[in-house]
Structures are given as structure tokens and as C-alpha cells.
Design an enzyme around this catalytic site. Structure first.
Site, PDB file in Angstrom:
ATOM      1  N   GLY A  14      11.016 -10.288  90.419  1.00 57.28           N
ATOM      2  CA  GLY A  14      11.255  -9.511  89.200  1.00 57.28           C
ATOM      3  C   GLY A  14      12.262 -10.183  88.286  1.00 57.28           C
ATOM      4  CE1 TYR A  52      10.973   3.041  89.969  1.00 59.64           C
ATOM      5  CE2 TYR A  52      12.820   4.569  90.066  1.00 59.64           C
ATOM      6  CZ  TYR A  52      12.338   3.280  89.946  1.00 59.64           C
ATOM      7  OH  TYR A  52      13.219   2.227  89.811  1.00 59.64           O
TER       8      TYR A  52
HETATM    9  O1  GFB Z   1      16.911   7.145  80.446  1.00 53.28           O
HETATM   10  P1  GFB Z   1      15.947   8.232  80.681  1.00 53.28           P
HETATM   11  O2  GFB Z   1      14.574   8.056  80.149  1.00 53.28           O
HETATM   12  O3  GFB Z   1      15.773   8.476  82.224  1.00 53.28           O
HETATM   13  O4  GFB Z   1      16.526   9.593  80.053  1.00 53.28           O
HETATM   14  P2  GFB Z   1      16.360   9.396  83.385  1.00 53.28           P
HETATM   15  C1  GFB Z   1      17.841  10.027  80.235  1.00 53.28           C
HETATM   16  C2  GFB Z   1      18.090  11.273  79.405  1.00 53.28           C
HETATM   17  O5  GFB Z   1      18.118  10.910  78.021  1.00 53.28           O
HETATM   18  C3  GFB Z   1      17.023  12.373  79.541  1.00 53.28           C
HETATM   19  C4  GFB Z   1      17.284  11.777  77.267  1.00 53.28           C
HETATM   20  O6  GFB Z   1      17.665  13.617  79.535  1.00 53.28           O
HETATM   21  C5  GFB Z   1      16.197  12.178  78.266  1.00 53.28           C
HETATM   22  O7  GFB Z   1      15.524  13.355  77.861  1.00 53.28           O
HETATM   23  N1  GFB Z   1      16.825  11.090  76.047  1.00 53.28           N
HETATM   24  C6  GFB Z   1      17.222  11.395  74.793  1.00 53.28           C
HETATM   25  C7  GFB Z   1      15.965  10.062  75.946  1.00 53.28           C
HETATM   26  N2  GFB Z   1      16.600  10.645  73.876  1.00 53.28           N
HETATM   27  C8  GFB Z   1      15.818   9.782  74.576  1.00 53.28           C
HETATM   28  C9  GFB Z   1      14.939   8.733  74.157  1.00 53.28           C
HETATM   29  O8  GFB Z   1      14.742   8.447  72.986  1.00 53.28           O
HETATM   30  N3  GFB Z   1      14.317   8.046  75.163  1.00 53.28           N
HETATM   31  C10 GFB Z   1      14.514   8.340  76.496  1.00 53.28           C
HETATM   32  N4  GFB Z   1      13.879   7.587  77.421  1.00 53.28           N
HETATM   33  N5  GFB Z   1      15.322   9.346  76.903  1.00 53.28           N
HETATM   34  C11 GFB Z   1      14.860   7.748  84.696  1.00 53.28           C
HETATM   35  C12 GFB Z   1      13.841   7.925  85.783  1.00 53.28           C
HETATM   36  O9  GFB Z   1      15.380   9.016  84.534  1.00 53.28           O
HETATM   37  O10 GFB Z   1      15.931   6.915  85.034  1.00 53.28           O
HETATM   38  C13 GFB Z   1      13.570   6.739  86.555  1.00 53.28           C
HETATM   39  O11 GFB Z   1      12.697   8.531  85.234  1.00 53.28           O
HETATM   40  C14 GFB Z   1      14.816   5.954  86.902  1.00 53.28           C
HETATM   41  O12 GFB Z   1      12.865   7.093  87.687  1.00 53.28           O
HETATM   42  C15 GFB Z   1      15.704   5.752  85.720  1.00 53.28           C
HETATM   43  O13 GFB Z   1      15.510   6.572  87.960  1.00 53.28           O
HETATM   44  C16 GFB Z   1      16.997   5.061  86.040  1.00 53.28           C
HETATM   45  O14 GFB Z   1      17.759   9.029  83.726  1.00 53.28           O
HETATM   46  O15 GFB Z   1      16.149  10.845  83.114  1.00 53.28           O
END
Ligand code: GFB
Length: 312
Positions: free
Chosen positions: A11, A137
Site C-alpha cells: 500500500g 470495514y
Molecule cells: O472522516 P469521516 O468520513 O469518517 O467523518 P469517520 C468524520 C465525521 O466528519 C463524521 C463528518 O461525523 C462526518 O459526518 N463530516 C463533516 C464529514 N463533513 C464531512 C465531509 O465533507 N466529508 C466527510 N467524509 N465527513 C471513518 C470510517 O469514519 O473513519 C472508516 O468510516 C475509518 O471505517 C475512518 O475508520 C478512519 O471517522 O466517521
């Protein structure tokens, strides 16, 4: 790890793998092995087994995985469980069959129960229900941890499992549908500034808290643990501090220099309310994160301007 050891970084183009490769190069390791996914498809058992037989690998950093933010995990559950189970099973099993000395499996803090007490201690694994948005995941990662432990117990291997908190840094994914929150917000605020847009949409309520670790800090921790950690039990890597998404958005807004409003779209899930890791175990071994969030965000914004905008 001896200086001439044959070290495979699985990776190496991703956020974590590329940081591990940079850290190994900086330390003077010369026999570094890596393959792009078009050269070696880690989901294909025969390809992986032949690669390990040919390469005579001593150490493995297993950072190859299908990863993404909350939306990607929620929209493509089958891809997340299948690809991760295949990649890690093939690599771990081939490493054992070809006599690899040490292997490090990179997990994630989503392996912990959704409502586990904070900060998350390593022993909270498998003590409660998982967060639904990333359960496939998380289950794949839990299987990887148990596979390393089982191989150690049955075959006497030295495979360790490291659980990093949410990460960011060079070679991040800026695709708004599949990325994590931090790169997504850098891009959204940057584009809103350029377009003079009135507001930027942040998903969810803004209330969840997350901890952010720079990938260069994680890479240092991985090299440190490869030298100093031999236990089958998992070990967390984090900074020991978290921040509400609302405050993260404010911080990124000011670093980017955007003047408009922030709006919250609560129809999009928040995911886990909080996942701050307990870092006392790694701290006691003598390792601590060095890059502050503010400093890391500034460099991530510079990297975004170089990596993303140039390739656009
Ligand atoms: O980083 P994120 O997608 O992953 O989202 P997780 C973290 C938080 O940020 C959530 C909010 O509460 C989202 O709703 N958020 C706000 C956003 N605006 C945005 C945006 O524009 N984009 C995204 N992506 N989020 C992931 C897991 O969880 O984290 C994986 O799904 C993995 O499995 C990874 O563990 C590290 O922290 O919620």
C-alpha cells in the site's frame, strides 16, 4: 530491522504506506520493496504467494487496504469487507508461508464499540456493538487482528497489530464522495474561497469528535513499534486529544482564509460520537506524537495545493 533487511511496504501509494516508505528511506533502509496494484493485485492469492516466494521478504508493513470516509463505507459495504478480507488474508498467510520475520498489520479505531468509554483502551476490543456505517470495514480489521494473533499462537510468528486513529497528510484522498472529513473540508473551503461562495456544507451535526494524527507521526510510530513491540495484543497510536467537527471546520476555514458561513447538513450521518484513543501504552514504551493539529493542517493545505490542484 537490519539496514540491509528486505522490507515490503504493502500500500505504498496510500496515505499510510507512502509515509512509512518515506520514513524508511530517511532512516537509510536500502532494500525496500513495493508494487502498485496494477503490478500486484493483493486480492489474488496466487499472485501474492508467488510474489512472496520470489522476493524473500524479511519484514512487512501491511498498509494496503480499501479505505474511505463515512459515505464510502456506508455506500460500498460489500467492497469494504471483501477487499480488506482478501488483501489481509493473502498477505498475512503468504508472509507466514515464506518465513517473514515480522509483520505489522495496520487497523483502525473503528474496531472499538460505538459507545465504548473514552479514551479507548486496547482492552475494549470486542466488548460491544460496532458503529453501523463502517461495520463491514471494522469486522474485516478485527478478523485481521485475530488472524495475526492466531498465527502467532499456532505457528510462532511475530505479527503485530497497530490501531491508528483518524489520519491525514500527503497523498490523501480529496474526492468529496469517498474522502475523510479533514481532506474534504480543506477542499470544500478552498473551492468556496475561490468561487466566493456564501457557505460551505459540513456533513452531520458538527458535534462528533475525532482525533487526527499526521501520517508522518504514524510512520515514526510504526518504525518504532517494529523495533520495540512484540506482543500479540493490539496497540493504539494517536495524539491523545480530539476536536469537535464543528471546531475542526472553523480551524480549517481560518487556515484556508475563507470568509463565508458554515452550514450543517444533519441528514447525513454523524457516525461514532467520539473515538479518542488511549495512548498510555505506546507512550510508556517511549513514543509520542510530535505534529500539532494546527501545524499539520497548515502543511496539509500546502500539500493539497501542490498535489490536488496541479493534477486537476
Ligand atoms: O472522516 P469521516 O468520513 O469518517 O467523518 P469517520 C468524520 C465525521 O466528519 C463524521 C463528518 O461525523 C462526518 O459526518 N463530516 C463533516 C464529514 N463533513 C464531512 C465531509 O465533507 N466529508 C466527510 N467524509 N465527513 C471513518 C470510517 O469514519 O473513519 C472508516 O468510516 C475509518 O471505517 C475512518 O475508520 C478512519 O471517522 O466517521
Amino acid at each position: 530491522m537490519e539496514n540491509n533487511a528486505r522490507i515490503y511496504v504493502a500500500g505504498h501509494r496510500g496515505l499510510v504506506g507512502s509515509a512509512i516508505l518515506r520514513a524508511l528511506e530517511k532512516k537509510g533502509y536500502r532494500n525496500l520493496i513495493y508494487r502498485s496494484s496494477s503490478e500486484l493485485d493483493l486480492r489474488e492469492r496466487d499472485q501474492v504467494q508467488s510474489f512472496f516466494e520470489e522476493q524473500e521478504i524479511d519484514y512487512v508493513f501491511l498498509a494496503a487496504a480499501k479505505v474511505g470516509g463515512i459515505a464510502a463505507n456506508n455506500d460500498f459495504p460489500a467492497d469494504f469487507i471483501r477487499d480488506n478480507l482478501l488483501i489481509q488474508t493473502n498477505v498475512i498467510d503468504s508472509a507466514y508461508r515464506t518465513g517473514v520475520k515480522n509483520l505489522m498489520f495496520l487497523g483502525s479505531t473503528c474496531i472499538y464499540p460505538k459507545f465504548a468509554p473514552q479514551p479507548l483502551k486496547e482492552e475494549y476490543l470486542l466488548t460491544g456493538d460496532l458503529e453501523p456505517t463502517n461495520k463491514p470495514y471494522a469486522i474485516a480489521k478485527i478478523a485481521g487482528i485475530n488472524m495475526c494473533q492466531s498465527y502467532n499462537r499456532q505457528y510462532g510468528t511475530k505479527f503485530i497489530s497497530v490501531m491508528p486513529t483518524n489520519m491525514y497528510g500527503p497523498n490523501d484522498n480529496f474526492d468529496l464522495k469517498t474522502s475523510h472529513v479533514l481532506p474534504a473540508l480543506i477542499r470544500k473551503f478552498h473551492e468556496a474561497k475561490e468561487a466566493n461562495a456564501q457557505s460551505v456544507e459540513v456533513w452531520g451535526t458538527g458535534q462528533p469528535k475525532r482525533e487526527f494524527l499526521h501520517s508522518d507521526d504514524l510512520a515514526e510510530a510504526c518504525l518504532f513499534l517494529m523495533e520495540h513491540y512484540e506482543d500479540s495484543e493490539i496497540i493504539n497510536v494517536g495524539v491523545g486529544e480530539d476536536i469537535a467537527i464543528r471546531d475542526l471546520a472553523e480551524l480549517i476555514k481560518s487556515i484556508v482564509g475563507y470568509q463565508g458561513e458554515i452550514s450543517f447538513n444533519s441528514s447525513i450521518p454523524d457516525g461514532t460520537p467520539r473515538k479518542l484513543v488511549d495512548v498510555s501504552k505506546i507512550n510508556a514504551l517511549g513514543w509520542q506524537a510530535r505534529i500539532s493539529l494546527e501545524e499539520g493542517l497548515k502543511s496539509a493545505y500546502v500539500a493539497f495545493q501542490k498535489e490536488y490542484l496541479i493534477n486537476k
